[in-house]
Write a protein that holds these residues in place. Structure first.
Motif, short mmCIF file in Angstrom:
data_model
loop_
_atom_site.label_atom_id
_atom_site.label_comp_id
_atom_site.label_asym_id
_atom_site.label_seq_id
_atom_site.Cartn_x
_atom_site.Cartn_y
_atom_site.Cartn_z
N TYR A 1 12.65 -9.79 -10.92
CA TYR A 1 12.33 -8.73 -9.96
C TYR A 1 11.18 -9.13 -9.05
CZ TYR A 1 10.55 -4.42 -7.97
OH TYR A 1 10.10 -3.47 -7.09
N TYR A 2 11.36 -8.85 -7.79
CA TYR A 2 10.29 -8.94 -6.82
C TYR A 2 10.63 -8.04 -5.65
CZ TYR A 2 13.18 -11.70 -3.65
OH TYR A 2 14.17 -12.11 -2.79
N SER A 3 9.65 -7.73 -4.81
CA SER A 3 9.90 -6.91 -3.62
C SER A 3 9.08 -7.46 -2.47
CB SER A 3 9.53 -5.44 -3.89
OG SER A 3 8.15 -5.33 -4.17
N PRO A 4 9.56 -7.30 -1.25
CA PRO A 4 8.79 -7.77 -0.09
C PRO A 4 7.44 -7.07 -0.01
CG PRO A 4 11.03 -7.17 0.53
CD PRO A 4 10.83 -6.66 -0.86
N GLU A 5 6.48 -7.72 0.63
CA GLU A 5 5.14 -7.16 0.76
C GLU A 5 5.08 -6.24 1.97
OE1 GLU A 5 0.46 -8.63 0.79
OE2 GLU A 5 2.11 -10.08 0.86
N PHE A 6 4.76 -4.98 1.74
CA PHE A 6 4.67 -4.00 2.82
C PHE A 6 3.38 -4.22 3.63
CE2 PHE A 6 7.99 -2.13 0.48
CZ PHE A 6 8.57 -1.10 1.22
N LYS A 7 3.44 -3.83 4.90
CA LYS A 7 2.24 -3.91 5.73
C LYS A 7 1.16 -3.00 5.19
CE LYS A 7 2.13 -4.17 10.10
NZ LYS A 7 2.23 -3.84 11.54
N SER A 8 1.58 -1.82 4.70
CA SER A 8 0.61 -0.89 4.14
C SER A 8 1.26 -0.16 2.96
CB SER A 8 0.16 0.14 5.19
OG SER A 8 -0.61 1.16 4.57
N TYR A 9 0.56 -0.15 1.82
CA TYR A 9 1.05 0.57 0.66
C TYR A 9 0.60 2.03 0.66
CZ TYR A 9 2.63 -3.87 -1.19
OH TYR A 9 3.29 -5.07 -1.37
N LEU A 10 -0.12 2.41 1.71
CA LEU A 10 -0.53 3.81 1.86
C LEU A 10 0.28 4.52 2.94
CD1 LEU A 10 -4.41 3.38 1.60
CD2 LEU A 10 -2.79 3.96 -0.22
N SER A 11 1.25 3.82 3.52
CA SER A 11 2.06 4.39 4.60
C SER A 11 3.15 5.30 4.04
CB SER A 11 2.70 3.26 5.41
OG SER A 11 3.62 2.54 4.59
N ASN A 12 3.70 6.14 4.92
CA ASN A 12 4.84 6.97 4.52
C ASN A 12 6.02 6.12 4.11
OD1 ASN A 12 3.58 9.41 4.89
ND2 ASN A 12 4.33 9.71 6.98
N GLU A 13 6.20 5.00 4.80
CA GLU A 13 7.35 4.14 4.50
C GLU A 13 7.34 3.72 3.03
OE1 GLU A 13 6.73 3.84 8.87
OE2 GLU A 13 5.43 3.82 7.11
N PHE A 14 6.18 3.30 2.54
CA PHE A 14 6.14 2.86 1.15
C PHE A 14 6.11 4.04 0.19
CE2 PHE A 14 4.02 1.69 -2.78
CZ PHE A 14 4.83 0.64 -3.19
N GLN A 15 5.25 5.01 0.44
CA GLN A 15 5.07 6.09 -0.53
C GLN A 15 6.31 6.96 -0.66
OE1 GLN A 15 1.41 8.10 0.53
NE2 GLN A 15 0.22 6.61 -0.65
N HIS A 16 7.13 7.04 0.39
CA HIS A 16 8.33 7.86 0.30
C HIS A 16 9.60 7.06 -0.02
CE1 HIS A 16 6.21 11.04 3.01
NE2 HIS A 16 5.93 11.20 1.73
N PHE A 17 9.60 5.76 0.29
CA PHE A 17 10.83 4.99 0.10
C PHE A 17 10.63 3.63 -0.58
CE2 PHE A 17 11.80 7.85 3.63
CZ PHE A 17 13.00 8.38 3.21
#
Length: 804
Positions: free
Chosen positions: A736-752
């Motif tokens: 398991y791995y996942s791409p690194e998000f630009k921000s882990y506090l963004s709506n994109e990460f926190q919601h999806f």
């Protein structure tokens, strides 16, 4: 009060029925072959391009209600919303479980897809037990739209369901009620009324939070009744009653008593002359057990009550079917039998802070048996995980129920009388079961599609080879290591688990070493021919209910996963398993050994002080007594150990006298539960072997085996690499791995986004285990657990945890 005749009902198993009636024979024939029921636990259901769909597969054997240990081939297919196949992979199952992933890459251009899990064997049966789940690609989803031009009332569905299938005149009828919105979600109504032909209210009713309710009403011959519901929004929906039958029978099932099920068959005065002397049959069944009782209408009594003791019934869904004197089914009802023994103690979960800003999820198995789980860790308030099914709905409800099930996990968590009442309302509104009686009587399943276990490989040679010569076969992924005899100029490798695109190398064994040789390979089918499937009715256009930022810049460095290769190279004498073992392991470089002809790795390990035991059909290692003496381990005294095989210094788990197994690793992958893979692995195919005592609560000793690379084997045997790529095979399991998000506090990460995924949470009885993960700057987490115990206890749990 009218007289009621009471009857007892006898229990009959499918394989031990003495009766030779058409009904029992047809039933036995139809369910003689067991069904397979798959379930996929997805890490979530909405994905960005560049991520992967991670899943854990569970396969249930319907007759035993346990994991299907003998089935190994599971097909995972991806379809678009038109039902056209986009891609398919073959996943290897072991002991009824497997895992894998699907890349969300640039080939997926639509917003909605469906992931399906099925086996070849399942195609023999009329009923579709395959797993199906809608997934969404966020990058392709549309912005929130305004309502369509449809009227508001057209967004809702209001249905009524007479118990058993129809209404009977001049009798009390139990009527199920269902109210849903345009998203197929049940609605709790503000008020429910039943009115007569003059508009006079004669009955009130309500629904629960899932839009389910019922009303018991005496319905008179020739009358019409209007059912009316008022939604909390003020919208009023109406529905007229179905046709009321002047003659016939009705049914009422009472399931509120914890000890017995009461089934009452009713009729009216107009029907007595027609029914007098006719024998009807009541069948209560669940595909693996049935109870049958005949009763005769005497021309006087209007009700016949049949009592069934629940202690003689399996837990789970049962189908109540009434047959007339011609063995024609005339009424049917689904019921759920709950038993306290089904309850499992609550799993204990906690978070602990680890060094270097990591967290550890601790899970405590409360059961006195092994437990197999998978865990998805998401940010709290996640909006991208909306599974249609959990393991309960897949294994308990879906095999019998035709319709969609909302919030199935609600009924089985902390079950109480209210939840059982709500579940009974759900089943009341489902109508007839998934099993069609016309098929049961007239179309018993035939085994047209084979039961698959691994992949059969046949290799044919262009040059003539003598019979009984030997060909060595190995692959770069380690899934093939065997010496095969040549017969009729070909070799056969049945039930292999070769990985797709793995490189296979062949060498003819000669007196002076080996000679490279290349066969023409043929593989058994690795594809399920379902290019077009029927999918659920299309829901409204998939939309986002709020605005996200620029989806093209979600990740720091956006790369499609099918263009990324992750490799891990082992460095000699720097093995991670060796250094993490926490003990003084002995080391053996195999090249320094004098390898006898045909000597195996397992034989070498046994020579070094270990013993093979058969634990419920699986081979495991335990230390011999002499090994313990050399290790200076603290002995424990087993209470029920076999005196012929037990030395006083053999360590046990201290509870039931079973030997504590040695933990065995092949190329850093644990194979302790079944070591058959090294039973056929020759010693000269190994590079290094480490063994000895460790500081491990789960075991007294470890064995680490590292196989030679293809390059090492080729060099040792003095032949050039003539690899053949396996164009068919099982999907490779990725870490398991996942791409690194630009921000882990963004709506994109926190919601999806996703924090972590653990597909292999396997716990021994009463064991506590920890899994570390990167919290990705989150403070609150949703832990989604799915799984099953070795005896068939199901686990579906969502827990919200906060940083300690």
């Amino acid at each position: 009060m009218k007289k009621i005749l009471f009857f007892g009902i006898l229990l009959m198993g499918l394989q031990s029925v003495a009766q030779k009636s058409t009904l029992s024979e047809a039933y036995n024939n139809y369910f003689e072959n067991t069904r397979e029921i798959p379930f996929l636990h997805l890490n979530k259901t909405s994905f960005f391009k560049g991520e992967e769909i991670w899943f854990k597969a569970y396969l249930l054997e319907q007759n035993s209600q346990k994991l299907h240990k003998t089935s190994s081939n599971l097909y995972i297919s991806l379809y678009d919303k038109e039902g056209v196949l986009q891609q398919q992979q073959l996943v290897a199952l072991k002991n009824g479980m497997g895992s894998g992933s699907i890349a969300v890459d640039s080939t997926l251009q639509k917003a909605t897809y469906f992931i399906k899990a099925s086996t070849n064997w399942m195609r023999n049966f009329e009923e579709d037990h395959s797993y199906l789940q809608e997934i969404n690609i966020i990058n392709n989803m549309q912005a929130q739209k305004t309502a369509t031009k449809l009227g508001q009332k057209q967004f809702y569905e209001f249905k009524i369901f007479p118990e058993g299938g129809h209404l009977l005149a001049n009798n009390f009828n139990n009527i199920g009620i269902l109210v849903k919105d345009q998203n197929n979600k049940g609605l709790k109504i503000a008020k429910g009324l039943i009115k007569d032909e003059k508009g006079v209210v004669i009955k009130e009713f309500s629904t629960n939070n899932f839009g389910l309710g019922n009303a018991v009403l005496f319905m008179r011959s020739g009358k019409k009744y209007l059912f009316e519901v008022q939604l909390e929004s003020g919208i009023v929906l109406t529905q007229e009653n179905p046709i009321i039958q002047e003659r016939g029978i009705g049914i009422r099932v009472v399931n509120s008593n914890s000890n017995r099920l009461t089934v009452t068959v009713k009729t009216n005065k107009n029907s007595l002359p027609l029914l007098k002397g006719k024998s009807y049959t009541l069948l209560i069944h669940n595909t693996r057990q049935f109870q049958q009782q005949e009763f005769t209408f005497n021309g006087k009594d209007l009700q016949y009550a049949l009592l069934v003791e629940k202690e003689k019934m399996h837990p789970g869904i049962h189908i109540v079917t009434v047959f007339n004197e011609k063995n024609t089914p005339v009424m049917e009802r689904l019921v759920y039998v709950h038993k306290e023994s089904q309850k499992s103690k609550a799993l204990e979960l906690s978070l602990n802070q680890h060094p270097k800003d990591s967290l550890a999820l601790q899970i405590q198995n409360p059961l006195n048996e092994r437990l197999f789980l998978s865990a998805s860790i998401l940010p709290k308030g996640h909006k991208g995980n909306r599974p249609k099914q959990d393991i309960f709905s897949s294994f308990v409800l879906s095999p019998y129920v035709k319709g969609a099930i909302q919030n199935s996990e609600y009924y089985f968590k902390n079950t109480n009388p209210k939840k059982l009442r709500d579940l009974d309302l759900l089943l009341l509104t489902q109508g007839w079961s998934k099993y069609n009686w016309d098929h049961i009587f007239n179309s018993p399943p035939s085994t047209v599609f084979a039961f698959e276990n691994g992949i059969d490989i046949t290799g044919k040679f262009n040059q003539q080879l003598p019979n009984n010569s030997k060909v060595l076969v190995f692959s770069d992924d380690g899934s093939l290591l065997r010496e095969l005899p040549v017969t009729d100029n070909q070799i056969k490798f049945p039930k292999s688990f070769i990985t797709k695109n793995a490189k296979m190398t062949f060498a003819l064994k000669k007196k002076q070493g080996y000679k490279a040789i290349t066969p023409i390979l043929q593989f058994s089918d690795c594809f399920l021919a379902e290019s077009q499937v029927k999918l659920p009715e299309e829901s409204p256009t998939v939309t986002l209910n709020y605005k996200l930022n620029n989806l093209e810049k979600v990740f720091k460095k956006h790369e499609l996963l099918d263009e990324v290769t992750i490799s891990k190279k082992r460095t000699t004498n720097n093995n991670p398993g060796y250094h993490n073992a926490g003990g003084m392991l002995k080391y053996q470089k195999v090249d320094r050994l004098i390898v006898g002809s045909g000597e195996t790795v397992l034989g070498f390990v046994m020579f070094k002080g270990f013993q093979v035991i058969d634990n419920e059909g699986q081979l495991q290692l335990k230390p011999r007594g002499m090994m313990h003496n050399r290790m200076s381990l603290t002995p424990k005294n087993p209470k029920n150990a076999d005196p012929e095989t037990t030395s006083p210094d053999i360590a046990t788990d201290g509870q039931d006298g079973l030997f504590t197994p040695v933990r065995v690793f092949l190329d850093d992958v644990e194979i302790s539960h079944d070591i058959r893979i090294i039973e056929s692995m020759y010693l000269d195919e190994a590079d290094e072997i480490f063994f000895g005592p460790v500081l491990d609560m789960r075991s007294r000793a470890h064995v680490y085996i590292y196989s030679k690379t293809p390059e090492q084997l080729a060099k040792k045997r003095n032949y050039r690499d003539r690899s053949v790529v396996a164009k068919s095979g099982f999907a490779k399991v990725k870490q398991y791995y996942s791409p690194e998000f630009k921000s882990y506090l963004s709506n994109e990460f926190q919601h999806f986004g996703a924090v972590h995924w653990e597909p292999e949470v396997h716990l021994s009885k009463n064991q506590k285990i920890s899994y570390s993960f990167d919290p990705k700057l989150q403070e609150h987490f949703e832990i989604h657990l799915q799984g099953i115990s070795e005896s068939g206890i199901l686990i579906s749990k969502k827990v919200v945890l906060t940083l300690p």
